[in-house]
Structure formats: C-alpha cells, structure tokens
Design a protein around this motif. Structure first.
Motif, PDB file in Angstrom:
ATOM      1  N   LYS A   1     -14.826  22.119  -8.573  1.00  0.00           N
ATOM      2  CA  LYS A   1     -14.950  21.514  -7.291  1.00  0.00           C
ATOM      3  C   LYS A   1     -14.218  19.467  -7.467  1.00  0.00           C
ATOM      4  CE  LYS A   1     -18.044  22.987  -4.123  1.00  0.00           C
ATOM      5  NZ  LYS A   1     -19.429  22.498  -3.210  1.00  0.00           N
ATOM      6  N   VAL A   2     -13.280  19.088  -7.448  1.00  0.00           N
ATOM      7  CA  VAL A   2     -12.378  18.240  -7.664  1.00  0.00           C
ATOM      8  C   VAL A   2     -11.626  17.194  -6.860  1.00  0.00           C
ATOM      9  CG1 VAL A   2     -10.301  17.469  -9.470  1.00  0.00           C
ATOM     10  CG2 VAL A   2     -11.620  19.718  -9.955  1.00  0.00           C
ATOM     11  N   THR A   3     -11.851  15.622  -7.460  1.00  0.00           N
ATOM     12  CA  THR A   3     -12.088  15.216  -6.294  1.00  0.00           C
ATOM     13  C   THR A   3     -11.317  13.982  -7.170  1.00  0.00           C
ATOM     14  OG1 THR A   3     -13.598  15.389  -5.470  1.00  0.00           O
ATOM     15  CG2 THR A   3     -12.807  12.794  -5.149  1.00  0.00           C
ATOM     16  N   CYS A   4     -10.270  13.011  -7.412  1.00  0.00           N
ATOM     17  CA  CYS A   4      -9.414  12.144  -7.870  1.00  0.00           C
ATOM     18  C   CYS A   4      -9.378  11.090  -6.749  1.00  0.00           C
ATOM     19  CB  CYS A   4      -7.925  11.966  -8.200  1.00  0.00           C
ATOM     20  SG  CYS A   4      -7.344  10.440  -8.545  1.00  0.00           S
ATOM     21  N   ILE A   5     -10.017   9.772  -7.729  1.00  0.00           N
ATOM     22  CA  ILE A   5     -10.292   7.864  -6.970  1.00  0.00           C
ATOM     23  C   ILE A   5      -9.478   7.548  -7.922  1.00  0.00           C
ATOM     24  CG2 ILE A   5     -12.053   6.457  -7.148  1.00  0.00           C
ATOM     25  CD1 ILE A   5     -14.632   8.646  -6.472  1.00  0.00           C
ATOM     26  N   PRO A   6      -8.520   7.376  -7.873  1.00  0.00           N
ATOM     27  CA  PRO A   6      -7.227   6.919  -8.019  1.00  0.00           C
ATOM     28  C   PRO A   6      -8.203   5.177  -8.461  1.00  0.00           C
ATOM     29  CG  PRO A   6      -6.550   7.517  -5.736  1.00  0.00           C
ATOM     30  CD  PRO A   6      -7.619   7.240  -5.801  1.00  0.00           C
ATOM     31  N   ALA A   7      -7.084   5.431  -9.583  1.00  0.00           N
ATOM     32  CA  ALA A   7      -7.447   3.576 -10.693  1.00  0.00           C
ATOM     33  C   ALA A   7      -6.032   3.191 -11.674  1.00  0.00           C
ATOM     34  CB  ALA A   7      -8.354   3.844 -10.897  1.00  0.00           C
ATOM     35  N   ASN A   8      -5.649   3.034 -11.901  1.00  0.00           N
ATOM     36  CA  ASN A   8      -4.444   2.440 -12.263  1.00  0.00           C
ATOM     37  C   ASN A   8      -4.595   1.655 -14.546  1.00  0.00           C
ATOM     38  OD1 ASN A   8      -2.159   3.174 -10.577  1.00  0.00           O
ATOM     39  ND2 ASN A   8      -2.195   0.965  -9.504  1.00  0.00           N
ATOM     40  N   ASN A   9      -5.289   1.897 -14.168  1.00  0.00           N
ATOM     41  CA  ASN A   9      -6.152   1.101 -15.540  1.00  0.00           C
ATOM     42  C   ASN A   9      -7.752   1.689 -15.388  1.00  0.00           C
ATOM     43  OD1 ASN A   9      -6.916  -1.290 -14.230  1.00  0.00           O
ATOM     44  ND2 ASN A   9      -4.798  -1.845 -14.083  1.00  0.00           N
TER      45      ASN A   9
END
Length: 371
Positions: free
Chosen positions: A57-65
């Motif tokens: 089960k894959v989840t992306c929690i977006p962060a640029n750096n």
C-alpha cells in the motif's frame, strides 16, 4: 492478525535502497505481515506500480526538499493512527530523522536501515544523525563496513546489526537471448565486448572516471561498446565528457529501465567506479547475472568481491587501474569466464535475498513482541 510495517523513504525512484523494496516485498510472508510505504518526492515514483502489484500500500506525502520532508511528521502520525501501524522501517538519514520524530509522538518502534558510511555525509547530517540515533529500536547496516562506521562515529545505545543486502537469484539469471536482442536493438555487433553499469548518475558513482577508463580501453580495443543505464544530476556532465572524447557512438545511454535483465545479459564486464558505497544492489545483481566485475574498493564492495576471485579491484579514483583491469580480462577470456562463474556462486551462497528477508522478519517479530 498481521503485523503492519510502514516503510518510510524519501523517494521511490530507481536507487539501490528503493529497488530493494519491491524485491523484498515479493518474498515476504504476507500472511503474517502487511506492508505500507510512504514516500515524499512525487516525481521519483518508478517503484510505485511494482510495489502495488506485489501487494504493498503506497502513499505519497509530497515534499520538495529535506526540510519540507521533516515537517510532514504530523501527516505521517495521522497515517500511522489511521492504519494502526505496528512498526516503522526507515531508510537513509532524512527519512530516519522523520521516523524518530514520529516515534517520539507515537512510541511506534522504529527500525532504521543505513546504506552508507557516516564519514560520507554532510557535517549537519552527521550531527543530527548522532543526536537522534537512540530514538529508535534498532539500526541495520547493509554491510559490515556500514555497521562499523555507525558504531565508531555514533556509539549508539540501541542494537546495531549487519543485515547484508541480497539479490533475487531466481530472477537475476543471465538470459543470452535477451542480451543478443538488446545488442541488435542498439546496433552493437553480436561478437563485441560490452562494458556496462547501472546506477543513479550522482557524484558518489564517479561516472566521469568510468568514461575516462572506457576511453583508455577503447584506444586499445576499438571494437568494445559501453552501456550506462540510469539518470541523475550528473547526466549532462557525463554526456558532455562522452562527446568531448568522441565516444558518442560507442557508449549508449538508455535512461531509466524497469527491466534491467536484458542490459545485464548484454554486459560482459560490469565496471563500477564508485568513490564510496554501502553494498550496491546493482553490483550483486550483476554478479548474479554472471557479469565479470571490475570495481573500485568502495565500502561494502570488498565484502562481496574478492580480488582475483569474483572480480578485479583497485583503489577509488584510480581509473587508470580500472581500465587496466578490464583490459586484463579482455586479454584473458578464460579468466573472465572463471570470474563470471565465481561471481554467481558467491551471490548464491552469501547474498540470498530470501535469507535477507527471513532475517528481517525475525527482527520484526522480536521488536513487535517487545524483545
């Protein structure tokens, strides 16, 4: 009831640590474990579909750096609460920092896998790593060299153990037909020698030295070809050097590849020019694929490759000797064939991915049961 394990990693691109995640998931006992994955760089997602296909089960929690990543602690805590996560497994320093902050808020046990020696990190990374290292349950080094570096530089109070990287030897088997087909596709004559590497194009891999070594070899053996599979921040610089040395018709850049079997199968020699390593997955895959190894003595490489047995080794930065070692194998094909056979046998006996997975599961059970 299955134990729920959440892997936390900065990206799911094609780095060595990232590639291991779907490989290990395919061998885990999913009747006893449920695996979740959180990553933060949405543009590095090559492993996402493969992990999902394997039941993760894959989840992306977006962060640029990195700083944005650290600030995502609240969202990760919410995810853990919602999914009732039992164990966190973090990879590489910034994910490790985040996981330790989650531990301070939730007391969910944390396993941390270190893939590099401490000496190679920026001073700020080393400082934070040392300051926070005991806020977790266990640390795993991917090689004895990595484990030694942790103990000498951090001297942690928590257990630090070595869990050697492994390779799925059933999948990574040489396929002569695929190798020939790839050569034909690229326009490489079937009888020509191919020297290759599969890597993220970053400073650590020292691929400018790889190109310099290839150039030296090509002067003496103009019929050889090179394949560099991958991408990364040093790509333009590497290609500029290839153009400068007039090698653009001899070295191929196929980019990122999900299926690397044809590329390994086309390679006679896997040439590794790294300045430093933990225990590179691509090296173990190449050995499993019966590629003759010529490499620098970077980190855990020397734990997998014995000089004059599974490969030929030289000091990091010595691209002239790297070239000389490759030419040695071209001049002595019987030696190359023996090295190829020894390389496969070495991986079968000492770097089994299934053994790595079973050992990791035992550690999960131990931590889950509070031991």
């Amino acid at each position: 009831m299955r134990i729920k394990v959440l892997h936390i990693i900065k990206s799911l691109g094609r780095g060595g640590a990232e590639v291991l995640l779907p490989e290990t998931l395919a061998l885990h006992d999913q009747n006893k474990f449920e695996f979740h994955y959180v990553y933060f760089l949405p543009w590095k997602d090559q492993m996402v579909d493969i992990i999902k296909e394997q039941g993760g089960k894959v989840t992306c929690i977006p962060a640029n750096n990195n700083l944005e990543l650290i600030r995502k602690v609240g969202e990760v805590v919410e995810y853990c609460d919602k999914e009732k996560i039992d164990i966190l497994h973090c990879h590489l320093p910034w994910s490790g920092f985040l996981g330790r902050r989650v531990f301070s808020k939730t007391k969910i046990p944390v396993v941390y896998t270190e893939h590099n020696i401490q000496e190679r990190y920026h001073w700020a990374t080393k400082f934070v790593n040392k300051y926070t290292f005991n806020f977790q349950s266990m640390a795993l080094g991917v090689s004895n060299d990595v484990t030694k570096s942790i103990k000498e530089n951090i001297d942690p109070a928590i257990p630090v153990e070595t869990l050697l990287n492994g390779v799925n030897t059933a999948n990574f088997k040489r396929d002569t037909a695929k190798g020939k087909s790839l050569k034909h596709h690229l326009g490489i004559p079937e009888e020509s020698y191919v020297i290759g590497n599969i890597a993220v194009f970053r400073e650590q891999k020292n691929l400018l030295d790889w190109v310099r070594a290839f150039h030296r070899i090509n002067k003496n053996y103009p019929s050889i070809y090179g394949i560099l599979v991958g991408a990364g921040p040093k790509e333009k610089e590497i290609k500029d050097l290839v153009d400068e040395l007039k090698l653009s018709e001899k070295i191929f850049f196929p980019g990122l590849q999900e299926d690397t079997i044809p590329y390994f199968s086309a390679m006679d020699i896997f040439m590794l020019s790294s300045a430093f390593e933990g225990l590179p997955i691509a090296l173990l895959e190449a050995m499993s694929m019966k590629c003759a190894v010529v490499s620098t003595k970077a980190g855990g490489v020397v734990e997998a490759v014995r000089h004059n047995k599974e490969g030929l080794l030289c000091e990091p930065g010595d691209w002239e000797m790297l070239a000389e070692n490759v030419q040695n194998l071209i001049q002595h094909p019987e030696k190359r064939v023996k090295i190829q056979e020894f390389a496969r046998e070495r991986v079968l006996q000492n770097f089994s991915l299934l053994e790595m997975v079973r050992s990791l599961e035992q550690r999960y059970f131990k931590i889950y049961n509070g031991n």
